[in-house]
Design a protein around this motif. Structure first.
Motif, PDB file in Angstrom:
ATOM      1  N   HIS A   1      24.607 -12.485  71.389  1.00 47.06           N
ATOM      2  CA  HIS A   1      24.459 -13.347  70.217  1.00 47.06           C
ATOM      3  C   HIS A   1      23.328 -14.305  70.547  1.00 47.06           C
ATOM      4  N   ILE A   2      22.287 -14.311  69.723  1.00 52.07           N
ATOM      5  CA  ILE A   2      21.175 -15.244  69.884  1.00 52.07           C
ATOM      6  C   ILE A   2      21.008 -15.954  68.552  1.00 52.07           C
ATOM      7  N   ASP A   3      21.241 -17.241  68.553  1.00 52.89           N
ATOM      8  CA  ASP A   3      21.239 -18.032  67.323  1.00 52.89           C
ATOM      9  C   ASP A   3      22.247 -17.413  66.359  1.00 52.89           C
ATOM     10  N   THR A   4      21.796 -16.992  65.198  1.00 52.82           N
ATOM     11  CA  THR A   4      22.710 -16.386  64.214  1.00 52.82           C
ATOM     12  C   THR A   4      22.596 -14.863  64.206  1.00 52.82           C
ATOM     13  N   GLN A   5      21.916 -14.317  65.179  1.00 52.12           N
ATOM     14  CA  GLN A   5      21.702 -12.873  65.199  1.00 52.12           C
ATOM     15  C   GLN A   5      22.425 -12.205  66.366  1.00 52.12           C
ATOM     16  N   MET A   6      22.666 -10.924  66.201  1.00 47.50           N
ATOM     17  CA  MET A   6      23.247 -10.097  67.255  1.00 47.50           C
ATOM     18  C   MET A   6      22.180  -9.091  67.665  1.00 47.50           C
TER      19      MET A   6
ATOM     20  N   TYR B   1      18.810 -13.400  78.826  1.00 49.56           N
ATOM     21  CA  TYR B   1      18.858 -14.396  77.766  1.00 49.56           C
ATOM     22  C   TYR B   1      18.274 -15.722  78.243  1.00 49.56           C
ATOM     23  N   ILE B   2      18.618 -16.138  79.449  1.00 54.65           N
ATOM     24  CA  ILE B   2      18.098 -17.395  79.996  1.00 54.65           C
ATOM     25  C   ILE B   2      16.589 -17.323  80.159  1.00 54.65           C
ATOM     26  N   ILE B   3      16.108 -16.219  80.688  1.00 58.25           N
ATOM     27  CA  ILE B   3      14.660 -16.041  80.843  1.00 58.25           C
ATOM     28  C   ILE B   3      13.977 -16.084  79.487  1.00 58.25           C
ATOM     29  N   LEU B   4      14.548 -15.392  78.515  1.00 55.21           N
ATOM     30  CA  LEU B   4      13.994 -15.372  77.164  1.00 55.21           C
ATOM     31  C   LEU B   4      13.907 -16.781  76.583  1.00 55.21           C
TER      32      LEU B   4
END
Length: 179
Positions: free
Chosen positions: A108-113, A167-170
């Motif tokens: 899950h990134i922000d409101t997206q999967m 995710y952290i790197i992104l």
């Protein structure tokens, strides 16, 4: 997210989660690999598309070209909005390192999967991953079975790189470039 660079988020999501890696192109086009010429019927073909809005469009207009000999998996990246509707579909031929169990799954990134899956059969990437159940590596050919010593894990059995690391790197890259 800053208003000046919303496209950068999609670019980094795709590059990091799809395992985008630069591969050198062969300069020796005149030499035919003996393995390739004797196993043409085993050459993998995947649905291939870049930044398409939905799966049906991707499959209808996919490039129908066999994968290079070193690319023996089909990989699918699927980004969905908060309602579960497709936003972006990317499909490509991939290598073993791009299709390791630590490089697939959903975030899950922000409101997206964002979901990534891999498989190793002919046109096996017809569908898109939508959840943790189908965002997996599916292996059907015996040549892709790996022994425990081949897996990229630490001594305790934990993967060296996990999706949370990506995710952290992104997020660090996005905040560095956009802020």
């Amino acid at each position: 997210m800053p208003h000046g660079c919303p496209w950068i988020l999609y670019l980094f999501r795709w590059a990091i989660l799809s395992g985008c890696v630069a591969r050198p192109l062969s300069t020796d086009l005149g030499v035919i690999d003996k393995r390739k010429s004797t196993m043409i019927e085993e050459t993998l073909t995947c649905y291939t598309c870049i930044n398409v809005s939905d799966n049906l469009t991707c499959n209808q207009y996919a490039i129908d070209r066999p994968c290079a000999p070193d690319l023996d998996f089909c990989q699918t990246l699927h980004i969905m909005d908060s309602t579960g509707s497709s936003v972006i579909v990317n499909k490509k031929c991939a290598n073993k390192s791009e299709c390791h169990s630590s490089t697939v799954g959903c975030l899950h990134i922000d409101t997206q999967m964002v979901c990534v899956s891999c498989c190793d059969g002919m046109y096996c990437n017809m569908t898109v991953p939508t959840n943790q159940t189908n965002a997996v590596v599916t292996i059907s050919r015996k040549g892709h079975m790996t022994s425990p010593k081949d897996s990229e894990t630490t001594a305790s059995g934990v993967p060296k790189y996990t999706i949370s690391h990506l995710y952290i790197i992104l997020m660090l890259l996005i905040s560095f470039l956009c802020c």
